[in-house]
Design an enzyme around this catalytic site. Structure first.
Site, mmCIF file in Angstrom:
data_model
loop_
_atom_site.group_PDB
_atom_site.id
_atom_site.type_symbol
_atom_site.label_atom_id
_atom_site.label_comp_id
_atom_site.label_asym_id
_atom_site.label_seq_id
_atom_site.Cartn_x
_atom_site.Cartn_y
_atom_site.Cartn_z
ATOM 1 N N ARG A 227 0.824 -1.213 0.000
ATOM 2 C CA ARG A 227 0.000 0.000 0.000
ATOM 3 C C ARG A 227 0.862 1.269 0.000
ATOM 4 O O ARG A 227 2.044 1.248 0.315
ATOM 5 C CB ARG A 227 -0.953 -0.008 1.196
ATOM 6 C CG ARG A 227 -0.308 0.239 2.540
ATOM 7 C CD ARG A 227 -1.387 0.390 3.626
ATOM 8 N NE ARG A 227 -0.778 0.459 4.949
ATOM 9 C CZ ARG A 227 -0.339 1.593 5.506
ATOM 10 N NH1 ARG A 227 -0.420 2.735 4.857
ATOM 11 N NH2 ARG A 227 0.192 1.566 6.711
ATOM 12 N N HIS A 228 0.206 2.370 -0.352
ATOM 13 C CA HIS A 228 0.834 3.681 -0.327
ATOM 14 C C HIS A 228 0.933 4.142 1.132
ATOM 15 O O HIS A 228 0.001 3.952 1.905
ATOM 16 C CB HIS A 228 -0.026 4.648 -1.139
ATOM 17 C CG HIS A 228 0.656 5.916 -1.514
ATOM 18 N ND1 HIS A 228 0.894 6.928 -0.616
ATOM 19 C CD2 HIS A 228 1.178 6.331 -2.691
ATOM 20 C CE1 HIS A 228 1.522 7.923 -1.235
ATOM 21 N NE2 HIS A 228 1.703 7.576 -2.491
ATOM 22 N N PRO A 229 2.034 4.758 1.539
ATOM 23 C CA PRO A 229 2.138 5.155 2.956
ATOM 24 C C PRO A 229 1.168 6.258 3.368
ATOM 25 O O PRO A 229 0.796 6.354 4.538
ATOM 26 C CB PRO A 229 3.594 5.627 3.095
ATOM 27 C CG PRO A 229 4.081 5.881 1.713
ATOM 28 C CD PRO A 229 3.276 5.010 0.798
ATOM 29 N N ILE A 230 0.731 7.084 2.422
ATOM 30 C CA ILE A 230 -0.077 8.258 2.784
ATOM 31 C C ILE A 230 -1.493 8.201 2.200
ATOM 32 O O ILE A 230 -2.448 8.600 2.853
ATOM 33 C CB ILE A 230 0.628 9.565 2.310
ATOM 34 C CG1 ILE A 230 1.972 9.726 3.031
ATOM 35 C CG2 ILE A 230 -0.257 10.779 2.555
ATOM 36 C CD1 ILE A 230 2.877 10.763 2.380
ATOM 37 N N PHE A 234 -4.827 2.678 -2.127
ATOM 38 C CA PHE A 234 -3.783 2.704 -3.156
ATOM 39 C C PHE A 234 -2.950 1.477 -2.853
ATOM 40 O O PHE A 234 -2.023 1.518 -2.038
ATOM 41 C CB PHE A 234 -2.970 3.996 -3.010
ATOM 42 C CG PHE A 234 -2.133 4.369 -4.209
ATOM 43 C CD1 PHE A 234 -1.102 3.543 -4.642
ATOM 44 C CD2 PHE A 234 -2.360 5.564 -4.889
ATOM 45 C CE1 PHE A 234 -0.335 3.913 -5.730
ATOM 46 C CE2 PHE A 234 -1.581 5.935 -5.983
ATOM 47 C CZ PHE A 234 -0.573 5.109 -6.405
#
Lengths: 384, 384
Positions: A227-230, A234
C-alpha cells in the site's frame, strides 16, 4: 552511423550477473567487450539454466555481442599477455572479491603504470574499502544488509527479498553510469581513474526517502505490504481470479470508486471521507473493497475501474508481461539466432535512443571463440 | 580539478522522483542543472515529508546542487525564454505524461531545430510510444505491470511491491546511463538525439533470468519468498528477536551448518544429504532450523554461523543500516548545511570515483532562487 562506443575496448574479468550485466549495457552500445574466461568451464553462468539445446539462457542473455578468450589467470604467460591487452584497452572491469586482482598483479595501481588513461571499475558486495569489504557477496545479503528487505513485505510477515537479483542489477546500472562518466571525463581531459561500486551501497541508495524518514524524523520505516504510505485505497487487492492495483490518490478519485462499487454512502462515512482518515482505517476499507471484488474477475474489475476513471491495472505474471503487446512494441524481448541454441528470445535494452539505438544482433560467444583472433597479433609479434 | 560534467548545462523539467534522481546523478558530477519549477508551489515534492524546519527532506535529497527557476509554462513569454535557454543547453530532460511537452511546443522535433546537438531525455510510465503510452505513471503500476510484483513475496501470499519506488529509481538509472552514452557520442560526433525510457521497461529488465525461464523453458516463475530457487538452506530465517540470512550454497557448507546446530545426523538424512534434496524438502528443513534458532538472538546466531564458516548476516532495518559503520565509511550518508533546515543527512552517491568523486556540498535551491541570475542575461539583451 558510428555506434556510441565504437572503438572502445573493454577487458571484462567479470562473472555471473552484476559485472556481465554492466558490460552488456556497454556491448549493446557498440563497445568491444572481451570476456576473460577460465579455461575449460568459463563463466559459471554457462552452467546455469534455463537451457536451450544445452546452452544457458542466462549466459546467452548477459553476454550477447561479447568476445570470449580463455586464459588461465594462474599462469605467468597469461598475466603478461593481459598486460599487453591492457595497454590497448579503454576499460577494465572486474567483480572478484576485493584483493583478488591485486594478488594477480592486475590492480589499478599496477595497470595505470601500463596505461595511465585506463578506466578501472570494480563491483563487489561491500566495496573495495569499508568494514565488511572482505565479505563474500550474495544478492540476498546485499538486500538484507542494505535495508531493503526490512521494508519489503507485509506487516506481521517476514522481511522479503525482491524476486530478482536487485543487488547485482542495481550495482551494474550504477557502474555503467560510472564508466560512462569516466569515459566522458577522459575524452575531455585524457585522465583515467578507478571506480568502486558496492552492492550494499546500491541497494541502500534505492531506499530513497525511507532513509530521510529516519535521519530527519527518527522514524524507522517498516513493512506495509504494497500500500501507499499516505494515500488510500492505493494498494494491491484480491479479485475473483487474481489481484489488481487500485490507485486512489485523492478524495475525488475515491468518490468515483464508491460510485463504481455502488456504495455512494462510503464517501460520507466518517472513517473514509478524507484521505488521511482512509489511511487510518485502511484495513477496514480493504476488507470492504475485497468483499466487493469477490464478484469480479481481474479483467472485469480493471475494466470497470478504468471506465469509471479510477487508475487500475492487473498484476501481470511473467508469462503475461512477456506476451503483452507492450513488450513487443517496445522491443523488450529480442530474438537472436545462436549457432547452437537456435532462435532465442532474450531481454532487450530499455533505453530507446533515436540516433544510436542498442543493436542486439550478435549472440553470446562460445567459450574461447575469439582466443585465436585476439592472440594472433601478439603471437606474430613474438610476445607470446 | 575539472569535474566530469563541468560546463554541461541541463534544463530539467522533471518533477517528483524518477527525473529528479536522474538529474541528481548528473549534478553530483558537476553538471549545471537548472530546475524549471511552477510559480508559487514548485516541484510537488517540496510538499512531501519528512520535514526539517518545514523543509522537505525528500526534496532536499533529490535536488542538492541544482538551481531553481520559476517559470509559468502556460505563458508565451516563458516558452520563448525557454527556447533561448535551450539554445545554450546540452541536455533537456522531462517526465511529463507523453504529449505534454509537444503541446508546449517543447518536443524534441521542435527543439532540435533550435539546437541540433541537444540531448533530449524523457522518462514516463509506459514510454513515448506503445499501447499504454498515454496511461499515468505510478510506481506501483510499473511494478505490477512489469512483472516484478508477481515474483516478489511469499507463496500463498499476495504479490508484493518492493518497499521503495523501484520503478522510478531504475528508470532514473537507465536514463543517467543513456544521457552519458549520448553525451559521449555527441563529444565524438557532434550529433544530438532523444532518449525514451519507460518505468515498466526498466522494471521488466530487472527480472533478469526469470524472463528466459519463460521464453526458453515455458516456466512461469512464482513467488518463493526469500529463498534461493536452487540451493537450500539459503533464505531468511526467524531467530529469537528477529530474522537472519543463512546462505548455504553447497553440501560442505551444509555439513558446517549441521555441526553448528549440533545436529550432525541431518547431514546423512536422506531428505537433506544433497542440495537438490534439501530444496525438495525445503519447508521441513526451514522448520528444523527455525526451531533451533528460537534459542538464539540474531546477534548470537550470526556470530555462531560466521565463526563456524557459514555465510550469514542480519537483516538490518533502516535505523540499523543508517547507523552502521559501513555507511559512514562509504560516505553513503552525507551531511549538508541547508540555509533553512540547518544540518541534514541525505543519501550519498554509490559510485566511488578515484579522480572525480561526487561532490555533494550545495543544498537544494529555494523556489526560484536562481531566477534572477539565470534571466538577467536575457533581460540585458532585451529578449524578455
Amino acid at each position: 552511423m558510428q555506434r556510441p562506443l565504437e572503438h572502445i575496448k573493454v577487458l571484462d574479468f567479470t562473472r555471473v550477473l552484476a559485472g556481465p550485466y554492466c558490460t552488456m549495457l556497454l556491448a549493446d552500445m557498440g563497445a568491444e567487450v572481451i570476456k576473460i574466461e577460465k579455461p575449460g568451464t568459463g563463466d559459471d553462468t554457462r552452467g546455469f539454466g534455463p537451457y536451450q539445446n544445452n546452452e544457458s539462457g542466462y549466459f546467452m542473455f548477459l553476454n550477447r555481442g561479447k568476445k570470449s578468450i580463455e586464459l588461465n589467470l594462474k599462469s605467468n604467460e597469461s598475466i603478461e599477455l593481459l598486460k599487453e591487452l591492457i595497454k590497448e584497452a579503454d576499460v577494465v572491469i572486474e567483480n572478484f572479491r576485493p584483493g583478488v586482482m591485486k594478488k594477480l598483479g592486475l590492480d589499478y595501481e599496477n595497470l595505470k603504470q601500463l596505461n595511465p588513461g585506463i578506466i578501472y571499475a570494480s563491483i563487489s558486495g561491500f566495496g573495495q574499502y569499508g568494514p565488511y569489504s572482505a565479505r563474500p557477496a550474495y544478492d540476498l545479503v546485499a538486500q538484507a544488509m542494505g535495508g531493503l528487505a526490512s521494508i519489503t513485505g507485509h506487516p506481521q510477515q517476514p522481511p522479503t527479498r525482491v524476486g530478482s537479483s536487485l543487488g547485482d542489477m542495481s550495482a551494474a546500472l550504477y557502474t555503467a553510469y560510472g564508466i560512462m562518466v569516466a569515459l566522458f571525463h577522459r575524452q575531455r581531459t585524457g585522465e583515467g581513474q578507478c571506480i568502486d561500486v558496492a552492492m550494499v551501497d546500491s541497494i541502500f541508495s534505492l531506499l530513497e526517502s525511507n532513509v530521510m524518514r529516519y535521519t530527519i524524523e527518527g522514524i524507522v520505516p517498516e513493512r506495509i505490504g504494497s500500500r501507499h504510505p499516505i494515500s488510500s485505497p492505493f494498494d494491491i487487492f484480491k479479485a475473483q481470479d487474481g489481484y489488481i492495483v487500485i490507485a486512489v490518490a485523492n478524495d475525488s478519485l475515491f468518490k468515483r470508486l464508491c460510485s463504481i462499487m455502488g456504495r455512494p454512502e462510503l464517501e460520507q462515512d466518517e472513517r473514509f471521507c478524507k484521505d488521511a482518515l482512509r489511511t487510518k482505517h485502511v484495513d477496514e476499507l480493504k476488507l470492504i473493497i475485497e468483499d466487493w471484488l469477490r464478484a469480479y474477475t481481474v479483467e472485469e474489475a480493471v475494466e470497470m475501474m478504468n471506465n469509471g476513471g479510477v487508475p487500475s491495472s492487473p498484476i501481470l505474471n511473467i508469462q503475461e508481461i512477456c506476451e503483452d503487446d507492450h513488450i513487443a512494441v517496445r522491443e523488450m524481448l529480442v530474438e537472436l539466432e545462436h549457432p547452437i541454441a537456435g532462435k532465442t528470445k532474450i531481454l532487450g535494452n530499455p533505453v530507446k535512443f533515436s540516433k544510436t539505438p542498442a543493436i542486439i544482433n550478435k549472440p553470446s560467444p562460445s567459450l574461447g571463440e575469439h582466443t585465436d583472433e585476439i592472440l594472433s597479433k601478439y603471437r606474430k609479434q613474438g610476445i607470446i
